[in-house]
Design a protein around this motif. Structure first.
Motif, PDB file in Angstrom:
ATOM      1  N   PRO A  58      -0.938  -1.092  -4.958  1.00  0.00           N
ATOM      2  CA  PRO A  58      -0.739  -1.369  -3.604  1.00  0.00           C
ATOM      3  C   PRO A  58      -1.547  -0.382  -2.733  1.00  0.00           C
ATOM      4  O   PRO A  58      -1.884   0.712  -3.054  1.00  0.00           O
ATOM      5  CB  PRO A  58       0.566  -1.237  -3.348  1.00  0.00           C
ATOM      6  CG  PRO A  58       1.331  -0.271  -4.371  1.00  0.00           C
ATOM      7  CD  PRO A  58       0.251  -0.408  -5.590  1.00  0.00           C
ATOM      8  N   VAL A  59      -2.178  -0.953  -1.487  1.00  0.00           N
ATOM      9  CA  VAL A  59      -2.713  -0.323  -0.589  1.00  0.00           C
ATOM     10  C   VAL A  59      -1.547   0.851   0.202  1.00  0.00           C
ATOM     11  O   VAL A  59      -0.590   0.342   0.650  1.00  0.00           O
ATOM     12  CB  VAL A  59      -3.296  -0.957   0.575  1.00  0.00           C
ATOM     13  CG1 VAL A  59      -3.990   0.178   1.413  1.00  0.00           C
ATOM     14  CG2 VAL A  59      -4.345  -2.081   0.365  1.00  0.00           C
ATOM     15  N   ALA A  60      -1.821   2.063   0.079  1.00  0.00           N
ATOM     16  CA  ALA A  60      -0.881   3.083   0.386  1.00  0.00           C
ATOM     17  C   ALA A  60      -0.940   3.011   1.961  1.00  0.00           C
ATOM     18  O   ALA A  60      -2.187   3.630   2.707  1.00  0.00           O
ATOM     19  CB  ALA A  60      -1.014   4.346  -0.140  1.00  0.00           C
ATOM     20  N   LEU A  61      -0.162   3.186   2.970  1.00  0.00           N
ATOM     21  CA  LEU A  61      -0.389   3.244   4.142  1.00  0.00           C
ATOM     22  C   LEU A  61       0.459   4.432   4.778  1.00  0.00           C
ATOM     23  O   LEU A  61       1.602   4.820   4.341  1.00  0.00           O
ATOM     24  CB  LEU A  61       0.236   2.095   5.010  1.00  0.00           C
ATOM     25  CG  LEU A  61      -0.635   0.671   5.096  1.00  0.00           C
ATOM     26  CD1 LEU A  61       0.576  -0.546   5.795  1.00  0.00           C
ATOM     27  CD2 LEU A  61      -2.001   0.859   5.500  1.00  0.00           C
ATOM     28  N   GLY A  62      -0.162   5.191   5.696  1.00  0.00           N
ATOM     29  CA  GLY A  62       0.511   6.179   6.045  1.00  0.00           C
ATOM     30  C   GLY A  62       1.541   5.820   7.357  1.00  0.00           C
ATOM     31  O   GLY A  62       2.775   6.415   7.404  1.00  0.00           O
ATOM     32  N   SER A  63       1.381   4.822   8.085  1.00  0.00           N
ATOM     33  CA  SER A  63       2.245   4.359   9.006  1.00  0.00           C
ATOM     34  C   SER A  63       3.339   3.669   8.163  1.00  0.00           C
ATOM     35  O   SER A  63       3.479   3.194   7.307  1.00  0.00           O
ATOM     36  CB  SER A  63       1.867   2.874   9.959  1.00  0.00           C
ATOM     37  OG  SER A  63       0.324   3.350  10.114  1.00  0.00           O
TER      38      SER A  63
ATOM     39  N   GLY B 201      -1.094  -7.735  -5.297  1.00  0.00           N
ATOM     40  CA  GLY B 201      -2.526  -7.684  -5.483  1.00  0.00           C
ATOM     41  C   GLY B 201      -3.313  -9.096  -5.721  1.00  0.00           C
ATOM     42  O   GLY B 201      -4.446  -9.040  -6.308  1.00  0.00           O
TER      43      GLY B 201
ATOM     44  N   VAL C  61       0.571  -6.379   2.758  1.00  0.00           N
ATOM     45  CA  VAL C  61      -0.945  -5.728   2.568  1.00  0.00           C
ATOM     46  C   VAL C  61      -0.935  -5.530   0.937  1.00  0.00           C
ATOM     47  O   VAL C  61      -1.827  -5.595   0.141  1.00  0.00           O
ATOM     48  CB  VAL C  61      -1.541  -4.686   3.371  1.00  0.00           C
ATOM     49  CG1 VAL C  61      -0.718  -3.391   2.973  1.00  0.00           C
ATOM     50  CG2 VAL C  61      -2.968  -4.476   3.278  1.00  0.00           C
ATOM     51  N   GLY C  62       0.386  -5.163   0.344  1.00  0.00           N
ATOM     52  CA  GLY C  62       0.393  -4.940  -0.862  1.00  0.00           C
ATOM     53  C   GLY C  62       0.049  -6.108  -1.882  1.00  0.00           C
ATOM     54  O   GLY C  62      -0.007  -6.170  -3.045  1.00  0.00           O
ATOM     55  N   CYS C  63       0.140  -7.296  -1.280  1.00  0.00           N
ATOM     56  CA  CYS C  63      -0.046  -8.469  -2.042  1.00  0.00           C
ATOM     57  C   CYS C  63      -1.570  -9.036  -1.924  1.00  0.00           C
ATOM     58  O   CYS C  63      -1.839  -9.716  -2.594  1.00  0.00           O
ATOM     59  CB  CYS C  63       0.623  -9.554  -1.385  1.00  0.00           C
ATOM     60  SG  CYS C  63       2.443  -9.419  -1.646  1.00  0.00           S
TER      61      CYS C  63
ATOM     62  N   PRO D  12       4.153   0.636  14.820  1.00  0.00           N
ATOM     63  CA  PRO D  12       3.116   1.105  14.268  1.00  0.00           C
ATOM     64  C   PRO D  12       1.804   0.295  14.879  1.00  0.00           C
ATOM     65  O   PRO D  12       1.248  -0.252  14.084  1.00  0.00           O
ATOM     66  CB  PRO D  12       3.081   0.966  12.803  1.00  0.00           C
ATOM     67  CG  PRO D  12       3.720  -0.378  12.789  1.00  0.00           C
ATOM     68  CD  PRO D  12       4.736  -0.293  13.817  1.00  0.00           C
TER      69      PRO D  12
ATOM     70  N   VAL E 226      -1.547   0.541  13.115  1.00  0.00           N
ATOM     71  CA  VAL E 226      -1.735  -0.102  11.839  1.00  0.00           C
ATOM     72  C   VAL E 226      -2.932  -0.688  11.327  1.00  0.00           C
ATOM     73  O   VAL E 226      -3.336  -0.708  10.240  1.00  0.00           O
ATOM     74  CB  VAL E 226      -0.411  -0.907  11.422  1.00  0.00           C
ATOM     75  CG1 VAL E 226      -0.561  -2.204  11.751  1.00  0.00           C
ATOM     76  CG2 VAL E 226      -0.280  -0.676   9.787  1.00  0.00           C
TER      77      VAL E 226
ATOM     78  N   GLU F 233      -5.587   1.718  10.821  1.00  0.00           N
ATOM     79  CA  GLU F 233      -5.561   2.268   9.633  1.00  0.00           C
ATOM     80  C   GLU F 233      -5.813   1.333   8.361  1.00  0.00           C
ATOM     81  O   GLU F 233      -6.760   1.753   7.335  1.00  0.00           O
ATOM     82  CB  GLU F 233      -4.126   2.640   9.535  1.00  0.00           C
ATOM     83  CG  GLU F 233      -3.840   3.710   8.291  1.00  0.00           C
ATOM     84  CD  GLU F 233      -2.430   3.940   7.905  1.00  0.00           C
ATOM     85  OE1 GLU F 233      -1.602   3.538   8.594  1.00  0.00           O
ATOM     86  OE2 GLU F 233      -2.318   4.418   6.751  1.00  0.00           O
ATOM     87  N   LEU F 234      -5.666   0.148   8.704  1.00  0.00           N
ATOM     88  CA  LEU F 234      -6.018  -0.818   7.438  1.00  0.00           C
ATOM     89  C   LEU F 234      -7.599  -1.029   7.376  1.00  0.00           C
ATOM     90  O   LEU F 234      -8.127  -0.721   6.136  1.00  0.00           O
ATOM     91  CB  LEU F 234      -5.418  -2.223   7.586  1.00  0.00           C
ATOM     92  CG  LEU F 234      -4.129  -2.495   7.290  1.00  0.00           C
ATOM     93  CD1 LEU F 234      -3.534  -3.719   7.774  1.00  0.00           C
ATOM     94  CD2 LEU F 234      -3.741  -2.325   5.620  1.00  0.00           C
TER      95      LEU F 234
ATOM     96  N   LYS G 197      -9.193   2.205   5.706  1.00  0.00           N
ATOM     97  CA  LYS G 197      -8.875   2.230   4.049  1.00  0.00           C
ATOM     98  C   LYS G 197      -9.840   0.897   3.619  1.00  0.00           C
ATOM     99  O   LYS G 197      -9.607   0.788   2.375  1.00  0.00           O
ATOM    100  CB  LYS G 197      -7.350   1.931   3.867  1.00  0.00           C
ATOM    101  CG  LYS G 197      -6.450   3.190   4.349  1.00  0.00           C
ATOM    102  CD  LYS G 197      -5.078   3.045   3.760  1.00  0.00           C
ATOM    103  CE  LYS G 197      -4.232   3.965   4.039  1.00  0.00           C
ATOM    104  NZ  LYS G 197      -4.678   5.572   3.672  1.00  0.00           N
TER     105      LYS G 197
ATOM    106  N   VAL H  77      -9.828  -2.222   4.234  1.00  0.00           N
ATOM    107  CA  VAL H  77      -9.366  -3.468   4.055  1.00  0.00           C
ATOM    108  C   VAL H  77     -10.216  -4.361   5.002  1.00  0.00           C
ATOM    109  O   VAL H  77     -10.499  -3.895   6.212  1.00  0.00           O
ATOM    110  CB  VAL H  77      -7.776  -3.670   4.693  1.00  0.00           C
ATOM    111  CG1 VAL H  77      -7.272  -5.209   4.246  1.00  0.00           C
ATOM    112  CG2 VAL H  77      -7.303  -2.841   3.272  1.00  0.00           C
TER     113      VAL H  77
END
Lengths: 578, 191
Positions: A324-329, B67, B84-86, B113, B116, B119-120, B123, B125
């Protein structure tokens, strides 16, 4: 013709095609839409019964008279319907009778995670378990055939992921099932001990015949794949297995989950190197397989808790899964909440403010137990608030009676609250019962009930007068309050708790989501008067938040109920009159 | 064709069921095997809701798991992050920039947040953020957020625009057809 259909819609279609003519149910997620969709077919008489026991008995009566009949309920509803169901197993049927039960693994909308297959075993009733909408429709038709051929009620087990998933269904025409003949048959239908003693062996014999059917029926099928891994599975777990293994493993998919076959399992097991049983909730197939003396892996790999997915299976078999994408928030949870303008909110605030112990019940108002209102002390099952309060007061005596109430919705009161109130009146606890009458069955999505005066189709119907009902069973103190008026709620609660006899407070205002209820202009905050005290936050309304030290109203959510304005000490928060 | 996965996430009551209905009808019409998994009941009362839409030659599981999502369509900002883990490694997020405070934020137990989406993106995304509420209001109704988002999603699908519009016409009430078609157009062509 092909159509994308919800599992529950497909069952309704199956009822239609099978020529069913009577369906009686009590709403309960995830089973509700079965009966709602069935009611859209003119050929089927459908109704909302006050509870599942009544629904099952209505289906029994219709079957006795020769009609194909059904009832549908959620898993905990089957607890209520269990009484007629267990003896229906003995009487058997005249017209086919099918009981649909929808389990809720992961408890999306339920108070427990019970596995209904135990009931099929205990009541010795055959149970079918579809794995998609097409099977939901097909199995419904098969269930009626089996019911009539084997003279038994038949259970069809759904679960949330089958009930509330849409998949493609091939539609067929309805085959009319003319009303069968009714012939009096006392030995079969009057279950006195003398007759029941003769029916029990019939039930045992029937179970043997059905087990034999399980060896050859198309409901159970072997999908030959690789011989290294063999998997026995059913229902939604079958879909996850196929998603992960495709044709690389051999699969025994069971559609008849009670009684379970023997030889079919032995043959399947002997053709594979390693046998697994993959089933959601309890290890029922696994227990059966192990009782046959066949080694298999099951619940040591797969939890009895919650729902599965393809990831569950991949992980159990040590396969690679996505990082999974690790989020800081940190992502705050978003639990369900009472809607803006919910009529329960004002009354719950009055309870919470006065630190009153409140036994709760099942419905939208169960959400009043969550922060910040935190207004409830218990939630057990449908109707338990009133009988629980009676017991609480009997144990605690006068001191407890003066500071304890219970809350129950209008539909839940009709379901099984009223018998508890009879106990209060009959055995005389000085209990204060609050009926939260929002004029609809709310949580399951707005179904009519005996207090609304309309039937399942929205046509005028019989109407239970709650005040008259409570008085008729012996409650002298019955009063009605508007839950939007907090001080009125507070004074009513205090007066009734102080009274020296049992009382019922009916907190009456229709659900804000009902089409005929019109929203008023949103509340407004005068920023020059708002001191940011946060008093308005105590009711947990999703339309109110604190931003930059001021209360802020979200005008897209606020319906102008005015409850928050009553809490504002400076008069900064106001609602338009009218 | 390998099964494609779409998740529609948001807050109960935002109208995600109509969005999944549109996708379901559209994809069935294209001849795919389709499964749509919805949430009813308690979670609908302002809770976090998720609908799965899967399509391909043969679809087994009704759910999208870790994923696997090719697309996440989020009706609300932080809900995109929740799921987002999916998302597949090269999956795409279409997100409405509207924020709706969940109860822990309202009561002060947690903070929203706000950063967010940034942040995505940082990273790596793929995030396509869109002010769907404003566009819906521009189209004539705040309730058309779902159709604005379908408009945006349609850009990533190899299905002619006319087919989407035909399905929308078929599924929305006649008196709202014009508003919804405009909402679709605005979602598709904005920026």
């Amino acid at each position: 013709m092909k159509k994308l259909m919800l599992g529950n819609e497909a069952i309704a279609r199956g009822l239609y095609e099978a020529g069913a003519s009577v369906v009686s149910s009590y709403p309960g997620t995830p089973s509700t839409e079965i009966t709602e969709f069935a009611a859209s077919y003119e050929e089927i008489y459908c109704e909302w019964a006050p509870n599942e026991k009544v629904a099952c008995e209505v289906a029994f009566g219709a079957s006795l008279r020769g009609a194909r009949s059904a009832c549908a309920m959620k898993h905990v509803g089957l607890n209520v319907a269990a009484d007629p169901m267990f003896t229906l197993s003995y009487t058997g049927v005249n017209g086919g009778l099918v009981i649909f039960v929808a389990d809720d693994p992961a408890m999306h909308s339920s108070q427990n995670e019970q596995d209904s297959r135990h009931y099929a075993i205990a009541a010795k009733i055959p149970m079918l378990e579809p794995a998609d909408s097409q099977e939901a429709k097909d199995f419904t038709k098969t269930a009626f055939e089996l019911s009539e051929r084997y003279d038994t009620p038949v259970l069809v087990r759904m679960c949330t992921r089958i009930a509330h998933s849409q998949s493609i269904v091939e539609l067929c025409e309805r085959v009319e099932k003319p009303l069968g003949e009714y012939v009096k048959n006392a030995q079969k239908y009057i279950m006195t001990p003398g007759n029941a003693v003769k029916r029990h062996p019939v039930v045992e014999e029937r179970t043997k015949l059905l087990a034999r059917l399980g060896e050859t029926t198309e409901l159970n099928r072997v999908e030959k794949g690789g011989s290294e891994i063999g998997i026995i599975t059913s229902g939604t777990a079958y879909q996850y297995v196929k998603e992960v293994f495709g044709d690389s493993a051999s699969v025994l998919k069971l559609g008849l989950v009670n009684p379970l076959p023997e030889q079919l399992i032995r043959d399947f097991a002997s053709g594979v190197e390693k046998l697994y049983v993959i089933e959601e909730l309890d290890g029922i197939i696994e227990t059966h397989v192990k009782a046959l003396g066949i080694a298999c892996a099951g619940k040591e790999m797969f939890s009895p808790l919650g729902e599965f997915s393809q990831t569950t299976i991949r992980k159990a078999f040590g396969m690679q899964t996505a990082e999974p994408v690790a989020l800081g928030s940190s992502i705050p949870v978003r639990p369900p909440v009472m809607c803006p303008g919910c009529p329960h909110r004002g009354l719950f605030y009055a309870l919470s403010k006065n630190k009153i112990t409140a036994l709760g019940d099942i419905g939208c108002y169960t959400l009043g137990g969550a922060a910040p209102l935190s207004a409830l002390d218990s939630t057990l099952c449908m109707g338990a608030s009133i009988s629980g309060l009676h017991g609480f007061n009997k144990a605690g005596g006068a001191e407890t009676e003066k500071k304890t109430v219970c809350v129950i919705g209008d539909s839940t009161f009709m379901h099984s609250g009223m018998t508890g109130l009879v106990d209060v009146a009959y055995n005389g606890s000085n209990s204060t019962v609050i009926i939260l009458d929002n004029s609809i069955t709310g949580m399951t999505g707005h179904q009519n009930n005996p207090t609304t005066g309309y039937n399942i189709k929205g046509e005028p119907a019989g109407h239970v007068d709650l005040e008259a009902f409570c008085r008729a069973i012996g409650i002298n103190r019955v009063r009605v309050v508007d839950p939007y008026d907090i001080s009125l709620c507070e004074s009513a609660i205090k007066e009734e708790l102080a009274a020296e006899e049992p009382s019922v407070i009916i907190s009456r205002r229709p659900c804000m989501l009902l089409k005929y209820v019109k929203a008023k202009p949103a509340a407004v905050v005068a920023e020059d008067m708002c001191v940011g005290c946060g008093s308005c936050m105590a009711i947990g309304c999703p339309a109110i938040s604190m931003k930059d030290g001021f209360a802020r109203i979200d005008p897209t959510q606020c319906v102008g109920c005015g409850v928050c304005a009553q809490l504002c000490p400076t008069g900064a928060l106001t609602c338009a009159e009218g | 064709m390998e099964t494609k996965n779409v998740m529609i996430v948001g807050v109960g009551g935002q109208g995600s069921l109509l969005a999944s209905k549109i996708l379901g009808a559209l994809l069935t019409g294209e001849g795919f095997d389709v499964k749509v998994s919805e949430v009813h009941g308690m979670s609908q009362r302002g809770g976090s809701v998720v609908t799965y839409v899967r399509f391909g030659d043969k679809v087994y599981s009704p759910v999208v798991s870790d994923g696997e999502a090719d697309f996440i369509v989020s009706f609300e900002t932080l809900e995109a992050a929740r799921y987002v883990g999916c998302l597949k490694k090269d999956g795409k997020i279409v997100v409405n920039t509207q924020t709706i405070d969940p109860m822990p934020v309202i009561t002060g137990a947690a903070e929203y947040p706000y950063g967010v989406l940034r942040e995505l993106k940082d990273k790596g995304v793929f995030v396509d953020d869109i002010d769907a509420l404003s566009l819906a209001e521009q189209a004539g109704s705040a309730k058309a957020v779902n159709i604005v988002l379908m408009g945006r999603l349609s850009k990533y699908f190899d299905i002619p625009k006319e087919k989407w519009e035909a399905v929308i016409k078929q599924l929305v009430k006649p008196q709202f057809t014009d508003i919804n078609l405009k909402a679709f157009e605005l979602g598709r062509d904005e920026r």
